[in-house]
Design an enzyme around this catalytic site. Structure first.
Site, PDB file in Angstrom:
ATOM      1  N   LYS A   1       0.831  -1.208   0.000  1.00  0.00           N
ATOM      2  CA  LYS A   1       0.000   0.000   0.000  1.00  0.00           C
ATOM      3  C   LYS A   1       0.871   1.265   0.000  1.00  0.00           C
ATOM      4  O   LYS A   1       0.637   2.186  -0.776  1.00  0.00           O
ATOM      5  CB  LYS A   1      -0.952   0.005   1.209  1.00  0.00           C
ATOM      6  CG  LYS A   1      -1.908  -1.178   1.214  1.00  0.00           C
ATOM      7  CD  LYS A   1      -2.858  -1.172   2.391  1.00  0.00           C
ATOM      8  CE  LYS A   1      -2.223  -1.510   3.710  1.00  0.00           C
ATOM      9  NZ  LYS A   1      -1.664  -2.859   3.801  1.00  0.00           N
ATOM     10  N   THR A   2       1.881   1.275   0.864  1.00  0.00           N
ATOM     11  CA  THR A   2       2.760   2.449   0.924  1.00  0.00           C
ATOM     12  C   THR A   2       3.545   2.587  -0.377  1.00  0.00           C
ATOM     13  O   THR A   2       3.631   3.673  -0.951  1.00  0.00           O
ATOM     14  CB  THR A   2       3.756   2.313   2.111  1.00  0.00           C
ATOM     15  OG1 THR A   2       3.022   1.943   3.271  1.00  0.00           O
ATOM     16  CG2 THR A   2       4.505   3.599   2.367  1.00  0.00           C
TER      17      THR A   2
ATOM     18  N   ARG B   1       6.475  -8.187   1.702  1.00  0.00           N
ATOM     19  CA  ARG B   1       7.389  -7.799   2.785  1.00  0.00           C
ATOM     20  C   ARG B   1       8.036  -9.041   3.395  1.00  0.00           C
ATOM     21  O   ARG B   1       9.233  -9.054   3.672  1.00  0.00           O
ATOM     22  CB  ARG B   1       6.649  -7.012   3.872  1.00  0.00           C
ATOM     23  CG  ARG B   1       7.577  -6.683   5.048  1.00  0.00           C
ATOM     24  CD  ARG B   1       6.904  -5.843   6.107  1.00  0.00           C
ATOM     25  NE  ARG B   1       6.629  -4.510   5.618  1.00  0.00           N
ATOM     26  CZ  ARG B   1       5.522  -3.843   5.899  1.00  0.00           C
ATOM     27  NH1 ARG B   1       4.585  -4.393   6.637  1.00  0.00           N
ATOM     28  NH2 ARG B   1       5.354  -2.634   5.423  1.00  0.00           N
TER      29      ARG B   1
ATOM     30  N   ASP C   1      -1.255   6.256   6.838  1.00  0.00           N
ATOM     31  CA  ASP C   1      -1.270   4.821   7.083  1.00  0.00           C
ATOM     32  C   ASP C   1      -2.139   4.566   8.319  1.00  0.00           C
ATOM     33  O   ASP C   1      -2.301   5.463   9.151  1.00  0.00           O
ATOM     34  CB  ASP C   1       0.178   4.362   7.347  1.00  0.00           C
ATOM     35  CG  ASP C   1       0.342   2.880   7.107  1.00  0.00           C
ATOM     36  OD1 ASP C   1      -0.595   2.246   6.582  1.00  0.00           O
ATOM     37  OD2 ASP C   1       1.415   2.345   7.442  1.00  0.00           O
TER      38      ASP C   1
ATOM     39  N   THR D   1      -5.653  -1.677   7.349  1.00  0.00           N
ATOM     40  CA  THR D   1      -5.736  -3.129   7.344  1.00  0.00           C
ATOM     41  C   THR D   1      -7.158  -3.532   7.739  1.00  0.00           C
ATOM     42  O   THR D   1      -7.503  -4.697   7.704  1.00  0.00           O
ATOM     43  CB  THR D   1      -4.756  -3.703   8.389  1.00  0.00           C
ATOM     44  OG1 THR D   1      -4.941  -2.980   9.612  1.00  0.00           O
ATOM     45  CG2 THR D   1      -3.327  -3.532   7.936  1.00  0.00           C
TER      46      THR D   1
HETATM   47  P1  ADP Z   1       2.151  -1.900   3.160  1.00  0.00           P
HETATM   48  O1  ADP Z   1       2.176  -0.417   3.059  1.00  0.00           O
HETATM   49  O2  ADP Z   1       0.945  -2.511   2.512  1.00  0.00           O
HETATM   50  O3  ADP Z   1       2.350  -2.424   4.558  1.00  0.00           O
HETATM   51  P2  ADP Z   1       4.673  -1.729   1.707  1.00  0.00           P
HETATM   52  O4  ADP Z   1       4.313  -0.887   0.555  1.00  0.00           O
HETATM   53  O5  ADP Z   1       5.445  -1.094   2.813  1.00  0.00           O
HETATM   54  O6  ADP Z   1       3.375  -2.476   2.306  1.00  0.00           O
HETATM   55  O7  ADP Z   1       5.470  -2.990   1.113  1.00  0.00           O
HETATM   56  C1  ADP Z   1       6.435  -3.724   1.830  1.00  0.00           C
HETATM   57  C2  ADP Z   1       7.612  -4.058   0.958  1.00  0.00           C
HETATM   58  O8  ADP Z   1       7.217  -5.073   0.044  1.00  0.00           O
HETATM   59  C3  ADP Z   1       8.113  -2.890   0.100  1.00  0.00           C
HETATM   60  O9  ADP Z   1       9.250  -2.335   0.632  1.00  0.00           O
HETATM   61  C4  ADP Z   1       8.466  -3.504  -1.227  1.00  0.00           C
HETATM   62  O10 ADP Z   1       9.832  -3.810  -1.269  1.00  0.00           O
HETATM   63  C5  ADP Z   1       7.715  -4.796  -1.266  1.00  0.00           C
HETATM   64  N1  ADP Z   1       6.574  -4.773  -2.200  1.00  0.00           N
HETATM   65  C6  ADP Z   1       5.279  -4.567  -1.867  1.00  0.00           C
HETATM   66  N2  ADP Z   1       4.483  -4.690  -2.946  1.00  0.00           N
HETATM   67  C7  ADP Z   1       5.291  -4.963  -3.990  1.00  0.00           C
HETATM   68  C8  ADP Z   1       5.032  -5.218  -5.382  1.00  0.00           C
HETATM   69  N3  ADP Z   1       3.791  -5.231  -5.881  1.00  0.00           N
HETATM   70  N4  ADP Z   1       6.107  -5.446  -6.178  1.00  0.00           N
HETATM   71  C9  ADP Z   1       7.349  -5.455  -5.666  1.00  0.00           C
HETATM   72  N5  ADP Z   1       7.652  -5.253  -4.357  1.00  0.00           N
HETATM   73  C10 ADP Z   1       6.633  -5.009  -3.518  1.00  0.00           C
END
Ligand code: ADP
Length: 337
Positions: free
Chosen positions: A68-69, A221, A113, A162
């Protein structure tokens, strides 16, 4: 209690934060999977660009670590605007929220977030901000206090949560796009792992990548974190390449099985089976008995265990399924049900 691996927990150490940052996709072609969502987003982005207007407010929901981030940062890059990243737990004063909003520039993205954790008094500031790009500020105290209305720049709010169910209806209604992020397939995670290996400067075989992908619980992640652990073993053993054998060896050491179930999750299931005859057991009791936080159980353990069909959520609580019993080597004996 077994030693916990905690691959799913948010980044805490500086090294983890650095890793997360350095592995983030830097353009849409590096963002693997979530195709439907990306298609919709691209339409919204290009339309906004053509109309020379800021993007509509967007809400992303789904378990932690699904991207998401990363996606929000990519959107900002694609739109050519700045992004201010904060969290529903980081802002607790009205003044802080007002300061964040008034400091944005036209078209900027504000990423919040865990938006479901925003206090309701702050949520109320967001309503006119999102709808009319205005905020109300109270000046002075007591009977002489005055409310003045301030114009703020036309910004885009991207909220991530979430727990979509915890969002209040008025807040949810103010998002033009509400998009769910799904768990990733093993194939997609394999692609992510290969891409991350390249960024980390380590070579990996197709089979090695898939071995890690299988254990990543559908979450990028976790995939990146497991990759890093296997990479550590490669370094220690002077291996030039990560292959299936090396990956399997590391997972034996970490006690993570071929579905990504580690000792923490095993303990969780065994507790329900042994202490509650397989359930149903309520969330409150589970948090008390396992010592895990409610959010961890609801956001992380349960979606994954339900996806594997090992537990079910019923109105009376959680139950371990027959498949769950078999998985742990228990028999669905009389005593247990
Ligand atoms: P969330 O915000 O949903 O908790 P993040 O955006 O922080 O998740 O993602 C966590 C890590 O996973 C990121 O640092 C990235 O390296 C990896 N990641 C997430 N989604 C992807 C994707 N679609 N393709 C490649 N890497 C991804």
């Amino acid at each position: 209690m077994a030693k916990k691996n905690d691959f799913f927990k948010p980044d805490t150490t500086e090294e983890e934060k650095f890793l997360e940052k350095s592995l983030r996709p830097i353009n849409f072609s590096e963002y693997i999977g979530q195709e439907e969502l990306i298609k919709n987003l691209k339409i919204a982005i290009y339309s906004a660009q053509k109309r020379k207007k800021p993007l509509d407010h967007i809400l992303f929901y789904g378990p932690p670590g699904l991207g998401k981030t990363s996606l929000s940062i990519l959107i900002a890059r694609e739109m050519g605007v700045s992004i201010k990243i904060t969290s529903g737990v980081a802002i607790d004063k009205k003044g802080d929220m007002a300061a964040i909003l008034t400091n944005l520039n036209e078209g900027d993205i504000l990423f919040i977030d865990e938006i479901h954790r925003l206090p309701s008094s702050l949520e109320e500031i967001l309503y006119p901000a999102m709808e009319d790009f205005q905020i109300d500020i109270v000046i002075g105290e007591g009977p002489g206090a005055k409310t003045i209305r301030l114009e703020i720049p036309h910004f885009t709010l991207i909220g991530a949560t979430t727990r979509i169910g915890l969002l209040t209806p008025p807040l949810r209604a103010r998002f033009g796009m509400v998009e769910k992020l799904n768990f990733y397939s093993v194939k997609e995670l394999g692609e992510i792992i290969k891409q991350s290996s390249e960024k980390l400067g380590v070579s990996i075989t197709e089979e090695g990548a898939l071995e890690i992908a299988k254990r990543s619980r559908g979450i990028p992640r976790i995939a990146n974190r497991l990759l890093k652990r296997v990479r550590d073993l490669a370094v220690v053993e002077d291996k030039k390449e990560i292959d299936e054998v090396l990956a399997k060896k590391m997972f034996e050491l970490l006690k993570i099985d071929e579905n990504g179930i580690d000792m923490t999750l095993k303990d969780f299931l065994v507790t329900i089976i042994e202490k509650f005859n397989g359930g149903p057991v309520g969330l409150k009791t589970l948090t008390a008995i396992t010592g895990e936080e409610r959010d961890t159980i609801e956001d992380i353990y349960e979606p994954f265990l339900m996806q594997l069909g090992l537990i079910e959520r019923t109105p009376r609580g959680r139950i371990v399924t027959e498949k769950g019993y078999r998985y742990l080597g228990y028999k669905k004996g009389k005593k247990l049900f």
